[in-house]
Design a protein around this motif. Sequence first.
Motif, short mmCIF file in Angstrom:
data_model
loop_
_atom_site.label_atom_id
_atom_site.label_comp_id
_atom_site.label_asym_id
_atom_site.label_seq_id
_atom_site.Cartn_x
_atom_site.Cartn_y
_atom_site.Cartn_z
N ASP A 50 0.82 -1.20 0.00
CA ASP A 50 0.00 0.00 0.00
C ASP A 50 0.86 1.26 0.00
O ASP A 50 0.50 2.26 -0.63
N PHE A 51 1.99 1.23 0.69
CA PHE A 51 2.91 2.37 0.62
C PHE A 51 3.41 2.56 -0.82
O PHE A 51 3.50 3.69 -1.31
N ILE A 52 3.73 1.47 -1.49
CA ILE A 52 4.22 1.56 -2.86
C ILE A 52 3.14 2.11 -3.79
O ILE A 52 3.41 2.95 -4.66
N ARG A 53 1.90 1.66 -3.59
CA ARG A 53 0.79 2.21 -4.39
C ARG A 53 0.65 3.72 -4.19
O ARG A 53 0.19 4.43 -5.08
N LYS A 54 0.99 4.19 -3.01
CA LYS A 54 0.87 5.62 -2.70
C LYS A 54 2.08 6.43 -3.18
O LYS A 54 2.20 7.61 -2.87
N GLY A 55 2.99 5.78 -3.91
CA GLY A 55 4.10 6.50 -4.52
C GLY A 55 5.44 6.35 -3.85
O GLY A 55 6.42 6.97 -4.28
N ILE A 120 9.63 6.25 8.88
CA ILE A 120 8.29 5.80 9.27
C ILE A 120 8.39 4.35 9.71
O ILE A 120 8.98 3.52 9.01
N SER A 121 7.83 4.04 10.85
CA SER A 121 7.84 2.66 11.35
C SER A 121 6.41 2.20 11.62
O SER A 121 5.63 2.92 12.25
N VAL A 122 6.09 1.00 11.13
CA VAL A 122 4.76 0.42 11.34
C VAL A 122 4.90 -0.93 12.03
O VAL A 122 5.56 -1.84 11.51
N ILE A 261 -0.80 8.22 7.43
CA ILE A 261 0.61 8.15 7.82
C ILE A 261 1.44 9.12 6.98
O ILE A 261 2.24 9.92 7.50
N LEU A 262 1.27 9.07 5.66
CA LEU A 262 2.07 9.91 4.76
C LEU A 262 1.72 11.38 4.89
O LEU A 262 2.59 12.25 4.79
#
Length: 271
Positions: A50-55, A120-122, A261-262
């Motif tokens: 999902d992070f990758i999808r968001k760029g 960023i840490s999840v 998050i972003l």
Amino acid sequence: MTNLITIQQAVDGFKELIETSIIEGGIKAKEAMIRSSRPINFIHEAVKADFIRKGISPDRIHPPLGASKPELKLAGFIKQKHQDVCVSPEGYIPDSEIMTEGILREATDYYGKDYTERTISVNIRSQMSSLAKNFDTLYERTIAEAQNLHVRCPKMVLGEVYMIPVKEYDAAVMDNNVVQFIDKVGAVEKYIKSFQAINGRLDYTREDYKYERVCLLLVDFEQSPAKIYSTNQELINDGLLDESSTASIDELSWETFTNNILSNYETRFGS
């Protein structure tokens, strides 16, 4: 980019591994499967995707897409710990330093405070049984993880994905290789209210025990495909939450997790 798993595919993959292990080897096989981390790794992959999808560039994701290592071992106030999923800061290079504060004073931080604070840490966790019995210990651990990093790095953006079943697998019949569910609903309202209380840390000068964004994945594994709850109305419709309840999952849902998050990160550090 291909192979970007969705959260639905991740949860269904989790379900398949757990249920196949029960059918093939009963409760011991199920416990071994959970210890292997293979089921929860599906959720790790969904977060990365999902992070990758968001760029976000894949080379900033740690561990890389499709891998469980290497993890970033970041230093907080109390301890250094491997983080489940990290997004490293663009344009920053790790700069090793000797720590001067906290319990880790004189220890080596191989990334440095500036790099750590801009990472960023999840955290990603699940609790599949004894939801009410184990709650206090698990919740305290969740809070401690946020405090450890926020005390040292106040501006750091932290996320938490926590998955629980709305109906637990029935351990009483597992050794008969049967997949069955306990009818009584787990502590759904308690979990929602508790994670609401540590969600949405907008002011980085306060509330170091909070996460910038929490995602509470409430899943009905009895359904196929597994049902992920995203709204209060869905929970009310299925008898999992009273209509008069003050608990709300709206700000804990998956759909806006990485966006939040972003957005928080951009507010603190720029795009």
